[in-house]
Write an enzyme that holds these catalytic residues in place. Structure first.
Site, PDB file in Angstrom:
ATOM      1  N   GLU A 206       0.829  -1.238  -0.165  1.00 10.71           N
ATOM      2  CA  GLU A 206       0.016   0.034   0.037  1.00 10.71           C
ATOM      3  C   GLU A 206       0.781   1.153  -0.096  1.00 10.71           C
ATOM      4  O   GLU A 206       0.225   2.584  -0.237  1.00 10.71           O
ATOM      5  CB  GLU A 206      -0.903  -0.165   1.255  1.00 10.71           C
ATOM      6  CG  GLU A 206      -1.917  -1.035   1.061  1.00 10.71           C
ATOM      7  CD  GLU A 206      -1.565  -2.543   1.394  1.00 10.71           C
ATOM      8  OE1 GLU A 206      -2.325  -3.448   1.172  1.00 10.71           O
ATOM      9  OE2 GLU A 206      -0.465  -2.522   2.057  1.00 10.71           O
ATOM     10  N   ASN A 283      -1.191  -8.143  -3.193  1.00  8.80           N
ATOM     11  CA  ASN A 283      -2.087  -7.210  -4.006  1.00  8.80           C
ATOM     12  C   ASN A 283      -1.112  -6.243  -4.803  1.00  8.80           C
ATOM     13  O   ASN A 283      -0.017  -6.168  -4.652  1.00  8.80           O
ATOM     14  CB  ASN A 283      -3.080  -6.200  -3.193  1.00  8.80           C
ATOM     15  CG  ASN A 283      -2.444  -5.449  -2.095  1.00  8.80           C
ATOM     16  OD1 ASN A 283      -1.997  -6.015  -1.187  1.00  8.80           O
ATOM     17  ND2 ASN A 283      -2.078  -4.212  -2.369  1.00  8.80           N
ATOM     18  N   ASP A 328      -7.270  -5.252  -4.227  1.00  5.54           N
ATOM     19  CA  ASP A 328      -6.934  -5.785  -3.096  1.00  5.54           C
ATOM     20  C   ASP A 328      -7.146  -6.933  -2.714  1.00  5.54           C
ATOM     21  O   ASP A 328      -7.265  -7.317  -1.311  1.00  5.54           O
ATOM     22  CB  ASP A 328      -6.939  -4.694  -1.874  1.00  5.54           C
ATOM     23  CG  ASP A 328      -5.836  -4.946  -0.582  1.00  5.54           C
ATOM     24  OD1 ASP A 328      -5.136  -5.475  -0.719  1.00  5.54           O
ATOM     25  OD2 ASP A 328      -6.350  -4.549   0.647  1.00  5.54           O
ATOM     26  N   LYS A 355      -9.027 -13.406  -0.475  1.00 12.70           N
ATOM     27  CA  LYS A 355      -9.597 -12.368  -0.383  1.00 12.70           C
ATOM     28  C   LYS A 355     -10.926 -12.125  -1.254  1.00 12.70           C
ATOM     29  O   LYS A 355     -11.921 -11.785  -1.021  1.00 12.70           O
ATOM     30  CB  LYS A 355      -9.122 -11.081  -0.471  1.00 12.70           C
ATOM     31  CG  LYS A 355      -8.330 -10.592   0.943  1.00 12.70           C
ATOM     32  CD  LYS A 355      -7.989  -9.358   0.765  1.00 12.70           C
ATOM     33  CE  LYS A 355      -7.020  -8.527   2.033  1.00 12.70           C
ATOM     34  NZ  LYS A 355      -6.602  -7.317   1.635  1.00 12.70           N
ATOM     35  N   MET A 674       2.557   6.929  17.446  1.00 16.54           N
ATOM     36  CA  MET A 674       2.032   8.081  16.282  1.00 16.54           C
ATOM     37  C   MET A 674       3.310   8.531  15.485  1.00 16.54           C
ATOM     38  O   MET A 674       4.168   9.181  16.136  1.00 16.54           O
ATOM     39  CB  MET A 674       1.202   8.980  16.641  1.00 16.54           C
ATOM     40  CG  MET A 674       0.832   9.998  15.741  1.00 16.54           C
ATOM     41  SD  MET A 674      -0.446  11.178  16.544  1.00 16.54           S
ATOM     42  CE  MET A 674      -0.360  12.387  14.921  1.00 16.54           C
TER      43      MET A 674
END
Length: 711
Positions: A206, A283, A328, A355, A674
């Site tokens: 991604e 993917n 995906d 998937k 974070m």
């Protein structure tokens, strides 16, 4: 006199020792994690151990143990429990060898426990930077370790493969598996070990990376071979014949900039008789097929099962589940090897439910498709043509046809995700954690490749989710989970158990006519393998997603669940995961017959909102803020600022935190996981995001104050 007695005693002990065969000496005092090829290939002769990820090389996740069975499973109680360091997603399959359990938690921290008592033996923190979570799609998860000849191997989230001494957890060697350290390569999968080589793949599709799987020498860490799953720059020579073959199925050169994807981030299996290693490939990068390959070509080896020679990495055969992948639809989901009778003939098969919603049965000797049927609602293809092995597309999910957003089933979370399934040779059934999901997809008009690494680049506009709580509730109710007992010969469900939400745990089958599974709503459950009747259930405080394991120590059988809510579904689709109603709590929970230990009380959710300042932005600014939030922040904090509870729900920010908001965004909070967004967005956009969060907080307040009859 005393010396003579001592000599006689010493001589007697020596004679006794010499009379004991060597294997018995080893059995009496085994070296920690001393596993080799012979032990792994003969795993069924040691049913008390769980020595590899799927218990055996065939990854069936079936245990011959039957002391716990359908007749007495209702007597299970907690034997022991241990809290882990970080309350994020827990996805590990524990390894148990000779009474010691080796497992992992978030940030790739490795733990060793006494498998009978839960006593901590050692802990190894590989030191993954706490702000690295933003460089992975689905949190800082880890699916476990591998063991070999006294070593414990873990893939660290930041891309390192590490070998530890099984006696004390001290690091022996470490290698960087990343092809390019400047790209967001991660590791979340468990290593596998075949013929003295540690096999590991990476995540990051991604974020724009090129996929591959790598083999390292288990003793030294030296790289043995690397097999790429997508071709490199066509201006450069191809690495091998497989890459020359793959290059013919790609067009343009968009994938060179975007990496192409095809990461091998989870599933592998090995057949010692055929000497074939099977890898599942992920993917495309980006999802948008037009940007990646001009909307043309199969794009090998995306969404494929590939057979390799484990000694050299040589390509043998492949089967592509989703040619030209653009939804995906990874094929990284769990693969199971089994010998089953089909049409009167015993076939060596490989089974996978990826998937895309079809359950595949392949001949694992050559990759021939034997059958494929839908196991959840599917609209992108009508069926799989058995002659060509290719899906027959309906066009209903083609978001590149210029006709606007398309509803796609299954969604990008899939009809089945990483949660492992299991196979029971007695019933002939596969126990599959399935889910029914859908999503609206629409392509970006222009490729947007942002210059900061912690931003997902998929080539699609972020799917819109309505903000009306009643509409969201209706959508959430349509996202269902189920445990399917799937007959791979008849290609249909023998029985089914429905769950109120998606993202339930992996499964374990045992000779005691049992199937164990953890659930998203915080339970450990046992079903009769033949009928699906629920026989036992126990709370475990949080969502249990990992595949449970069973083992024995001194004749006592145990069942262990790794517990900890998290991952992509709870993080991203917070509004749709609220049916789970659990807080994240990471722990190991182990059961045995008559267990008397207790769990601490489950953590409670925060319900009171702090004082809220007024929203000052206009509708246009708020819409920009919504788009920015869903594009940059929702991957952790949930679409529309509704958290699934794993990371803080920003609607509950205190007035002091609102004042510090720009500093938090730009500085990050490394100690909380974070990352920094400095250099990615301007101050005006940060304020628009903050104003949108305030808007969503006011909406929550109105919802909480509304009469119950209107909710």
């Amino acid at each position: 006199m005393k010396n003579q007695s001592f000599r006689r005693l010493l001589g007697g002990l020596l004679a006794l020792a010499l009379a004991i065969p060597a294997p018995q000496l080893l059995a009496a005092a085994p070296k920690p994690a001393w596993v080799d090829a012979q032990r792994l290939q003969q795993a069924d002769q040691e049913p008390g151990n769980w020595m590899s990820h799927g218990r055996s090389y065939g990854e069936q996740r079936y245990s011959p143990l039957a002391r716990i069975n359908a007749g007495n499973v209702a007597k299970l109680g907690v034997a022991w429990t241990r809290k882990l360091d970080w309350d994020f997603g827990v996805e590990a399959t524990p390894i148990v060898v000779d009474g010691v359990m080796y497992t992992t938690g978030p940030y790739s921290i490795v733990y060793a426990f006494d498998a009978a008592t839960g006593k901590p033996l050692w802990r190894h923190d590989p030191g993954v930077p706490r702000d690295k979570g933003g460089e992975g799609c689905c949190s800082v998860v880890n699916r476990g370790v591998a063991v070999w000849e006294g070593k414990v191997y873990v893939g660290a989230f930041d891309g390192r493969l590490i070998a530890l001494d099984a006696r004390n957890g001290k690091r022996l060697w470490s290698v960087d598996t990343r092809l390019d350290p400047d790209k967001s390569y991660t590791i979340t999968g468990a290593p596998r070990i075949v013929k003295g080589k540690v096999l590991i793949g990476n995540g990051g599709a991604e974020f724009g990376v090129r996929g591959y799987v790598t083999a390292y020498d288990a003793r030294s860490g030296k790289q043995a071979w690397r097999f790429f799953t997508v071709p490199g720059d066509p201006a450069q020579p191809a690495e091998n014949e497989a890459m020359r073959m793959a290059l013919k199925t790609w067009h343009g050169n968009g994938w060179v900039k975007w990496g192409g994807g095809g990461t091998v981030w989870d599933s592998m299996a090995y057949d010692p008789e055929l000497d074939l290693l099977y890898i599942g490939v992920g993917n495309g990068s980006p999802f948008n097929y037009q940007f990646r390959s001009d909307g043309k070509g199969d794009n090998l080896f995306l969404s494929s099962i590939v057979a390799l020679r484990p000694e050299t990495g040589e390509y043998v055969w492949h089967y592509q589940t989703t040619p030209g992948e653009m939804w995906d639809y990874t094929a990284t989901q769990h693969m199971i090897l089994a010998d089953i009778r089909i049409d009167g003939q015993v076939r060596k098969v490989l089974m996978q439910a990826p998937k895309n919603g079809f359950f595949y049965v392949l001949d694992r000797t050559n990759g021939q498709l034997l059958s494929a049927e839908k196991f959840v609602p599917v609209n992108w293809a009508s069926h799989i043509d058995l002659q060509t092995g290719r899906p027959v597309l309906t066009g209903a999910a083609n978001y590149l046809d210029g006709k606007g957003m398309k509803l796609v089933m299954p969604s990008f979370l899939g009809g089945h995700n990483w949660q492992p399934m299991s196979y029971h040779p007695g019933t002939g059934l596969v126990y599959l954690p399935a889910q029914e999901t859908a999503a609206g997809l629409e392509p970006q008009k222009e490729p947007l490749f942002m210059p900061i690494r912690n931003v997902v680049n998929i080539g699609l506009d972020v799917p819109s989710l309505p903000e009306d709580p009643q509409v969201v509730k209706q959508i959430a109710q349509s996202w269902k989970g189920a445990l399917l007992a799937w007959d791979p010969v008849k290609q249909q469900a023998a029985w089914r158990v429905d769950y109120p939400t998606a993202w339930n745990g992996g499964t374990l089958a045992t000779a005691g006519n049992l199937v164990f599974q953890g659930t998203a709503d915080g339970r450990a459950v046992a079903y009769a393998a033949d009928s699906g009747k629920e026989l036992w259930s126990s709370p475990v405080n949080s969502g249990a997603m990992a595949g449970p394991v069973t083992y024995s120590v001194k004749g006592e059988q145990y069942v262990t669940f790794m517990v900890g809510w998290g991952g992509s579904f709870p993080n991203i689709t917070g509004p749709l995961s609220l049916g789970a109603r659990v807080k994240p709590e990471a722990r190991v929970v182990t059961f045995k017959l008559g267990g008397q230990a207790t769990l601490p009380p489950a953590r409670q959710a925060v319900v009171a909102l702090p004082p809220l300042e007024a929203v000052k932005a206009d509708a246009g600014q708020l819409q920009i803020g919504r788009s920015l939030f869903n594009g940059l922040c929702a991957n952790c904090h949930g679409l529309n600022a509704i958290s699934g509870g794993v990371v803080p729900d920003l609607r509950y920010l205190s007035p002091d935190k609102h004042k510090l908001f720009p500093g938090i965004v730009y500085g990050g909070r490394a100690n909380r996981g974070m990352p920094s967004f400095a250099g990615g967005i301007g101050q005006e956009d940060v304020e628009r995001i903050r104003q949108y969060i305030l808007l969503r907080a006011h909406a929550l307040k109105a919802e909480q104050e509304a009469p119950l009859s209107s909710r």
